[in-house]
Design an enzyme around this catalytic site. Structure first.
Site, PDB file in Angstrom:
ATOM      1  N   ARG A 108      42.858  47.520  43.586  1.00  0.00           N
ATOM      2  CA  ARG A 108      41.418  47.712  43.594  1.00  0.00           C
ATOM      3  C   ARG A 108      40.781  46.510  44.281  1.00  0.00           C
ATOM      4  O   ARG A 108      41.024  45.372  43.877  1.00  0.00           O
ATOM      5  CB  ARG A 108      40.958  47.798  42.136  1.00  0.00           C
ATOM      6  CG  ARG A 108      39.601  48.347  41.933  1.00  0.00           C
ATOM      7  CD  ARG A 108      39.354  48.529  40.454  1.00  0.00           C
ATOM      8  NE  ARG A 108      39.148  47.271  39.759  1.00  0.00           N
ATOM      9  CZ  ARG A 108      38.326  47.113  38.722  1.00  0.00           C
ATOM     10  NH1 ARG A 108      37.677  48.157  38.251  1.00  0.00           N
ATOM     11  NH2 ARG A 108      38.184  45.958  38.139  1.00  0.00           N
ATOM     12  N   THR A 112      34.414  45.550  46.257  1.00  0.00           N
ATOM     13  CA  THR A 112      33.875  46.920  46.308  1.00  0.00           C
ATOM     14  C   THR A 112      34.340  47.769  45.128  1.00  0.00           C
ATOM     15  O   THR A 112      33.761  48.809  44.840  1.00  0.00           O
ATOM     16  CB  THR A 112      34.340  47.639  47.592  1.00  0.00           C
ATOM     17  OG1 THR A 112      35.773  47.790  47.524  1.00  0.00           O
ATOM     18  CG2 THR A 112      33.990  46.828  48.841  1.00  0.00           C
ATOM     19  N   ASP A 204      42.719  41.445  32.714  1.00  0.00           N
ATOM     20  CA  ASP A 204      43.426  42.037  33.851  1.00  0.00           C
ATOM     21  C   ASP A 204      44.859  42.363  33.432  1.00  0.00           C
ATOM     22  O   ASP A 204      45.686  41.464  33.247  1.00  0.00           O
ATOM     23  CB  ASP A 204      43.412  41.076  35.043  1.00  0.00           C
ATOM     24  CG  ASP A 204      43.940  41.756  36.296  1.00  0.00           C
ATOM     25  OD1 ASP A 204      45.103  42.219  36.276  1.00  0.00           O
ATOM     26  OD2 ASP A 204      43.197  41.844  37.284  1.00  0.00           O
ATOM     27  N   ASP A 207      47.788  41.078  35.732  1.00  0.00           N
ATOM     28  CA  ASP A 207      47.995  39.621  35.635  1.00  0.00           C
ATOM     29  C   ASP A 207      48.599  39.239  34.292  1.00  0.00           C
ATOM     30  O   ASP A 207      49.450  38.354  34.210  1.00  0.00           O
ATOM     31  CB  ASP A 207      46.666  38.884  35.839  1.00  0.00           C
ATOM     32  CG  ASP A 207      46.228  38.911  37.298  1.00  0.00           C
ATOM     33  OD1 ASP A 207      47.109  39.080  38.175  1.00  0.00           O
ATOM     34  OD2 ASP A 207      45.021  38.774  37.559  1.00  0.00           O
TER      35      ASP A 207
END
Ligand SMILES: O=P(O)(O)OC[C@H]1O[C@H](OP(=O)(O)OP(=O)(O)O)[C@H](O)[C@@H]1O
Ligand SMILES: O=c1cc[nH]c(=O)[nH]1
Ligand SMILES: [Mg+2]
Length: 213
Positions: A108, A112, A204, A207
């Site tokens: 992703r 944006t 995340d 991560d």
């Protein structure tokens, strides 16, 4: 245990809720995060496969012949959306060890929030399989929608999306784009923040699974 609204289901089994709380905790390190994410995926698949069709089979026990049930040969595949979806695959395979695995790579764009596909490698017969698409996070829904598009383009028609944490925005977007797809989540969270992260979420997922931040 489940809360079902149309084709969206929250699998709120106490074990799932407990384990999700563990990986939401920012002090949970990579090792435990990986283990527990897979455990949740395993519990979710246990719930989701309740409707798998069975057929009769004759089996000889040490005591004699009997007719019993066996899975009716339904072909399954698990499709992780890379990277973070990999963190759920082992949990699924624990219960369905013969499932094929198809990979779809997606990232992703941080600004944006649009998804970009960078890798697709599927079993050749996905058009004949029941697919479990796995990804820990359903945020805007862009990645899941693009992954489902890619699978349908290759002939797949029977698929379920299995996520750990869903945002309402993502659930709505997937349902609008692909009303035929059942969505299963361990939790439905509050909202997205301005950076497209789920609140309260778990940060995340990629991560945290791979220790990349
Ligand atoms: O619903 P969306 O708004 O599309 O966001 C969700 C996606 O974002 C994360 O992947 P990411 O792009 O961080 O890639 P990664 O798995 O490699 O970390 C996550 O694993 C989903 O695939
Ligand atoms: O909260 C979020 C949103 C997207 N991707 C993640 O890994 N976490
Ligand atoms: Mg990520």
């Amino acid at each position: 245990m489940a809360l079902k609204v149309g084709k969206f289901t929250v699998l709120n089994h106490p074990l799932i809720q407990h384990k999700l709380t563990i990986i939401r905790n920012k002090n949970t390190g990579t090792k435990v995060f990986r283990e527990v994410a897979n455990e949740i995926a395993e519990l979710m698949v246990y719930e989701i496969t309740r409707d798998l069709p069975l057929e009769d089979v004759v089996v000889n026990t040490p005591m004699g012949k009997t007719t019993q049930k066996t899975l009716s040969g339904k072909k399954l595949a698990v499709i992780p959306i890379l990277r973070a979806g990999l963190g759920m695959v082992d949990g699924v395979l624990e219960l369905i060890p013969a499932a094929k695995v198809g990979h779809i790579g997606m990232y992703r764009d941080e600004k944006t929030l649009k998804p970009h596909e960078y890798f697709v490698k599927m079993p050749t017969d996905i058009d004949q399989r029941n697919l479990f698409i796995v990804d820990p996070m359903l945020a805007t829904g862009g990645s899941a929608i693009m992954a489902i598009d890619a699978l349908k383009k290759r002939g797949a028609s029977n698929m379920r999306l299995v996520v750990l944490v869903a945002a309402p925005e993502g659930v709505r977007a997937v349902q609008e784009a692909h009303p035929d797809v059942d969505i299963y989540a361990a939790a439905l969270d509050e909202k997205l923040n301005e950076d497209g992260y789920i609140i309260p979420g778990l940060g995340d997922a990629g991560d945290r699974l791979f220790g990349t931040k």
